[in-house]
Scaffold this motif. Structure first.
Motif, PDB file in Angstrom:
ATOM      1  N   TRP A 167       0.871  -1.178   0.000  1.00 44.52           N
ATOM      2  CA  TRP A 167       0.000   0.000   0.000  1.00 44.52           C
ATOM      3  C   TRP A 167       0.910   1.230   0.000  1.00 44.52           C
ATOM      4  CZ3 TRP A 167      -3.391  -1.430   4.868  1.00 44.52           C
ATOM      5  CH2 TRP A 167      -3.977  -2.699   4.674  1.00 44.52           C
ATOM      6  N   PRO A 168       1.243   1.770  -1.139  1.00 43.72           N
ATOM      7  CA  PRO A 168       2.202   2.891  -1.183  1.00 43.72           C
ATOM      8  C   PRO A 168       1.563   4.190  -0.724  1.00 43.72           C
ATOM      9  CG  PRO A 168       1.336   2.477  -3.376  1.00 43.72           C
ATOM     10  CD  PRO A 168       0.750   1.412  -2.484  1.00 43.72           C
ATOM     11  N   PHE A 169       2.270   4.931   0.135  1.00 43.64           N
ATOM     12  CA  PHE A 169       1.714   6.207   0.599  1.00 43.64           C
ATOM     13  C   PHE A 169       2.733   7.335   0.602  1.00 43.64           C
ATOM     14  CE2 PHE A 169       3.021   3.759   4.348  1.00 43.64           C
ATOM     15  CZ  PHE A 169       3.834   4.661   5.026  1.00 43.64           C
ATOM     16  N   ALA A 170       3.978   7.061   0.226  1.00 38.56           N
ATOM     17  CA  ALA A 170       4.980   8.129   0.138  1.00 38.56           C
ATOM     18  C   ALA A 170       6.103   7.682  -0.788  1.00 38.56           C
ATOM     19  CB  ALA A 170       5.529   8.485   1.517  1.00 38.56           C
ATOM     20  N   LEU A 171       6.771   8.669  -1.376  1.00 40.24           N
ATOM     21  CA  LEU A 171       7.922   8.397  -2.243  1.00 40.24           C
ATOM     22  C   LEU A 171       9.032   9.348  -1.821  1.00 40.24           C
ATOM     23  CD1 LEU A 171       9.074   6.875  -4.695  1.00 40.24           C
ATOM     24  CD2 LEU A 171       8.080   8.644  -6.168  1.00 40.24           C
ATOM     25  N   SER A 172      10.136   8.778  -1.324  1.00 38.27           N
ATOM     26  CA  SER A 172      11.241   9.590  -0.819  1.00 38.27           C
ATOM     27  C   SER A 172      12.337   9.703  -1.870  1.00 38.27           C
ATOM     28  CB  SER A 172      11.827   8.968   0.455  1.00 38.27           C
ATOM     29  OG  SER A 172      10.896   8.980   1.510  1.00 38.27           O
ATOM     30  N   TYR A 173      12.825  10.927  -2.054  1.00 38.19           N
ATOM     31  CA  TYR A 173      13.885  11.190  -3.024  1.00 38.19           C
ATOM     32  C   TYR A 173      15.186  11.454  -2.276  1.00 38.19           C
ATOM     33  CZ  TYR A 173      10.380  11.671  -6.716  1.00 38.19           C
ATOM     34  OH  TYR A 173       9.367  11.431  -7.616  1.00 38.19           O
ATOM     35  N   PHE A 174      16.143  10.551  -2.436  1.00 34.52           N
ATOM     36  CA  PHE A 174      17.480  10.748  -1.903  1.00 34.52           C
ATOM     37  C   PHE A 174      18.407  11.114  -3.065  1.00 34.52           C
ATOM     38  CE2 PHE A 174      15.259   7.932   0.968  1.00 34.52           C
ATOM     39  CZ  PHE A 174      15.587   8.434   2.222  1.00 34.52           C
ATOM     40  N   GLU A 175      19.638  11.451  -2.743  1.00 36.31           N
ATOM     41  CA  GLU A 175      20.539  11.891  -3.819  1.00 36.31           C
ATOM     42  C   GLU A 175      20.777  10.791  -4.843  1.00 36.31           C
ATOM     43  OE1 GLU A 175      24.961  13.856  -4.517  1.00 36.31           O
ATOM     44  OE2 GLU A 175      24.253  13.463  -2.486  1.00 36.31           O
ATOM     45  N   HIS A 176      20.898   9.532  -4.391  1.00 40.42           N
ATOM     46  CA  HIS A 176      21.244   8.452  -5.307  1.00 40.42           C
ATOM     47  C   HIS A 176      20.087   7.520  -5.622  1.00 40.42           C
ATOM     48  CE1 HIS A 176      25.401   9.656  -5.107  1.00 40.42           C
ATOM     49  NE2 HIS A 176      25.434   9.484  -3.800  1.00 40.42           N
ATOM     50  N   VAL A 177      19.135   7.417  -4.729  1.00 37.50           N
ATOM     51  CA  VAL A 177      18.045   6.454  -4.922  1.00 37.50           C
ATOM     52  C   VAL A 177      16.710   7.084  -4.568  1.00 37.50           C
ATOM     53  CG1 VAL A 177      19.523   4.449  -4.462  1.00 37.50           C
ATOM     54  CG2 VAL A 177      18.255   5.521  -2.580  1.00 37.50           C
ATOM     55  N   ARG A 178      15.626   6.418  -5.038  1.00 34.63           N
ATOM     56  CA  ARG A 178      14.273   6.776  -4.631  1.00 34.63           C
ATOM     57  C   ARG A 178      13.679   5.584  -3.907  1.00 34.63           C
ATOM     58  NH1 ARG A 178      15.618   8.228 -10.304  1.00 34.63           N
ATOM     59  NH2 ARG A 178      15.417  10.489 -10.410  1.00 34.63           N
ATOM     60  N   VAL A 179      12.877   5.869  -2.895  1.00 34.15           N
ATOM     61  CA  VAL A 179      12.365   4.805  -2.034  1.00 34.15           C
ATOM     62  C   VAL A 179      10.856   4.958  -1.862  1.00 34.15           C
ATOM     63  CG1 VAL A 179      12.434   3.798   0.279  1.00 34.15           C
ATOM     64  CG2 VAL A 179      14.550   4.613  -0.793  1.00 34.15           C
ATOM     65  N   VAL A 180      10.124   3.867  -2.127  1.00 35.19           N
ATOM     66  CA  VAL A 180       8.690   3.837  -1.886  1.00 35.19           C
ATOM     67  C   VAL A 180       8.463   3.434  -0.434  1.00 35.19           C
ATOM     68  CG1 VAL A 180       6.475   2.835  -2.556  1.00 35.19           C
ATOM     69  CG2 VAL A 180       8.264   3.149  -4.271  1.00 35.19           C
ATOM     70  N   VAL A 181       7.667   4.227   0.275  1.00 43.08           N
ATOM     71  CA  VAL A 181       7.300   3.893   1.650  1.00 43.08           C
ATOM     72  C   VAL A 181       5.894   3.305   1.601  1.00 43.08           C
ATOM     73  CG1 VAL A 181       7.093   4.724   4.009  1.00 43.08           C
ATOM     74  CG2 VAL A 181       8.658   5.870   2.417  1.00 43.08           C
ATOM     75  N   ALA A 182       5.722   2.106   2.176  1.00 43.40           N
ATOM     76  CA  ALA A 182       4.448   1.407   2.002  1.00 43.40           C
ATOM     77  C   ALA A 182       4.200   0.431   3.147  1.00 43.40           C
ATOM     78  CB  ALA A 182       4.455   0.637   0.675  1.00 43.40           C
ATOM     79  N   TRP A 183       2.926   0.062   3.263  1.00 47.97           N
ATOM     80  CA  TRP A 183       2.546  -1.058   4.118  1.00 47.97           C
ATOM     81  C   TRP A 183       2.644  -2.318   3.279  1.00 47.97           C
ATOM     82  CZ3 TRP A 183       1.470  -2.171   9.114  1.00 47.97           C
ATOM     83  CH2 TRP A 183       0.850  -3.402   9.379  1.00 47.97           C
ATOM     84  N   CYS A 184       3.369  -3.314   3.792  1.00 47.34           N
ATOM     85  CA  CYS A 184       3.573  -4.563   3.062  1.00 47.34           C
ATOM     86  C   CYS A 184       2.631  -5.628   3.618  1.00 47.34           C
ATOM     87  CB  CYS A 184       5.022  -5.009   3.189  1.00 47.34           C
ATOM     88  SG  CYS A 184       5.367  -6.602   2.405  1.00 47.34           S
ATOM     89  N   GLU A 185       1.777  -6.165   2.739  1.00 50.00           N
ATOM     90  CA  GLU A 185       0.841  -7.199   3.179  1.00 50.00           C
ATOM     91  C   GLU A 185       1.576  -8.476   3.580  1.00 50.00           C
ATOM     92  OE1 GLU A 185      -2.117  -7.825   0.200  1.00 50.00           O
ATOM     93  OE2 GLU A 185      -3.065  -5.857   0.474  1.00 50.00           O
ATOM     94  N   LEU A 186       2.689  -8.777   2.913  1.00 48.91           N
ATOM     95  CA  LEU A 186       3.438  -9.994   3.217  1.00 48.91           C
ATOM     96  C   LEU A 186       4.054  -9.923   4.618  1.00 48.91           C
ATOM     97  CD1 LEU A 186       4.634 -12.716   2.215  1.00 48.91           C
ATOM     98  CD2 LEU A 186       6.595 -11.402   1.354  1.00 48.91           C
ATOM     99  N   ARG A 187       4.674  -8.796   4.942  1.00 50.82           N
ATOM    100  CA  ARG A 187       5.347  -8.636   6.243  1.00 50.82           C
ATOM    101  C   ARG A 187       4.423  -8.074   7.323  1.00 50.82           C
ATOM    102  NH1 ARG A 187       9.012 -12.165   4.977  1.00 50.82           N
ATOM    103  NH2 ARG A 187      10.464 -11.484   3.349  1.00 50.82           N
ATOM    104  N   ARG A 188       3.239  -7.596   6.902  1.00 49.66           N
ATOM    105  CA  ARG A 188       2.281  -7.006   7.834  1.00 49.66           C
ATOM    106  C   ARG A 188       2.929  -5.898   8.668  1.00 49.66           C
ATOM    107  NH1 ARG A 188      -2.392  -9.389   7.902  1.00 49.66           N
ATOM    108  NH2 ARG A 188      -2.962  -8.422   9.911  1.00 49.66           N
TER     109      ARG A 188
END
Length: 227
Positions: A167-188
């Motif tokens: 369940w993606p709810f944020a996208l973080s921009y770092f200098e080298h990478v981008r990271v999706v912040v989400a709730w993971c159903e697999l890991r709960r």
């Protein structure tokens, strides 16, 4: 204080109040005489500001008023230029183009001297190129806005591949990478997914069951990140 800066200060002060505030309070907070305050309120009303009230009753600014071009300060112009230049180098091409277009629209309605400030701004951005994304960031942003579930095929740092719904709810921009912040159903639990490690991504039809704002607040509390 210049008149344009004084009017901007008065507008910003009025925006802080949801209920009518007296002229005396406004004059004190903006550092002007009560007579100057009344003149400034009349000037803003003439420019279209929906300020209701009168002496003795107080004043309130109704929502919907757009600041005229001359109300941008030089610091605000520099902030817009710096942000646009950062986006042009750090974001994906579609978002970078949107940032440039937005700045061009602002420049079109600015007085010439402020337009020159945009073109000659000395604030520069130098970033090393980020790791190439495998996922479509515009599709991720769309999923976040519409609160849609994403099905990922994801390769972690060790190369282990897994398939999971998030369940993606944020996208973080770092200098080298981008990271999706989400709730993971697999890991709960909340998880972070680098976009350069997303092997495959498929938006799902269903919306996730919790609101994006709620997930973001809960994640921030968990991470001890201030809003």
């Amino acid at each position: 204080m210049a008149r344009s800066e004084r009017l901007l200060t008065l507008l910003q002060t009025l925006r802080r109040y949801r209920r009518p505030v007296s002229g005396a309070v406004l004059a004190t907070e903006t550092g002007v005489s009560i007579r100057t305050l009344y003149r400034d309120i009349a000037s803003l009303q003439a420019q279209g500001a929906l300020i209701e009230g009168e002496p003795g009753l107080g004043y309130v600014l109704k929502p919907g008023f757009m600041l005229p071009p001359m109300m941008f300060s030089l610091d605000e112009i520099e902030a817009l230029v710096l942000g646009s230049r950062w986006v042009a180098r750090a974001a994906d091409p579609r978002l970078a183009a949107a940032g440039a277009d937005a700045l061009a629209k602002i420049a079109d309605v600015l007085p010439q001297e402020m337009r020159d400030e945009i073109e000659t701004s000395p604030l520069l951005v130098h970033l090393r190129p980020p790791v190439a994304d495998k996922a479509d960031l515009s599709a991720i942003r769309k999923a976040i806005r519409s609160e849609r579930i994403l099905k990922l095929t994801y390769s972690d740092e060790s190369g282990t591949v897994s398939v999971r719904n998030i369940w993606p709810f944020a996208l973080s921009y770092f200098e080298h990478v981008r990271v999706v912040v989400a709730w993971c159903e697999l890991r709960r639990d909340y998880r972070h997914f680098r976009t350069d490690r997303i092997v495959e991504m498929t938006p799902q039809d269903g919306r996730y069951p919790r609101r994006r704002a709620v997930l973001l607040k809960e994640w921030r509390d968990q991470q001890e990140i201030a809003p």
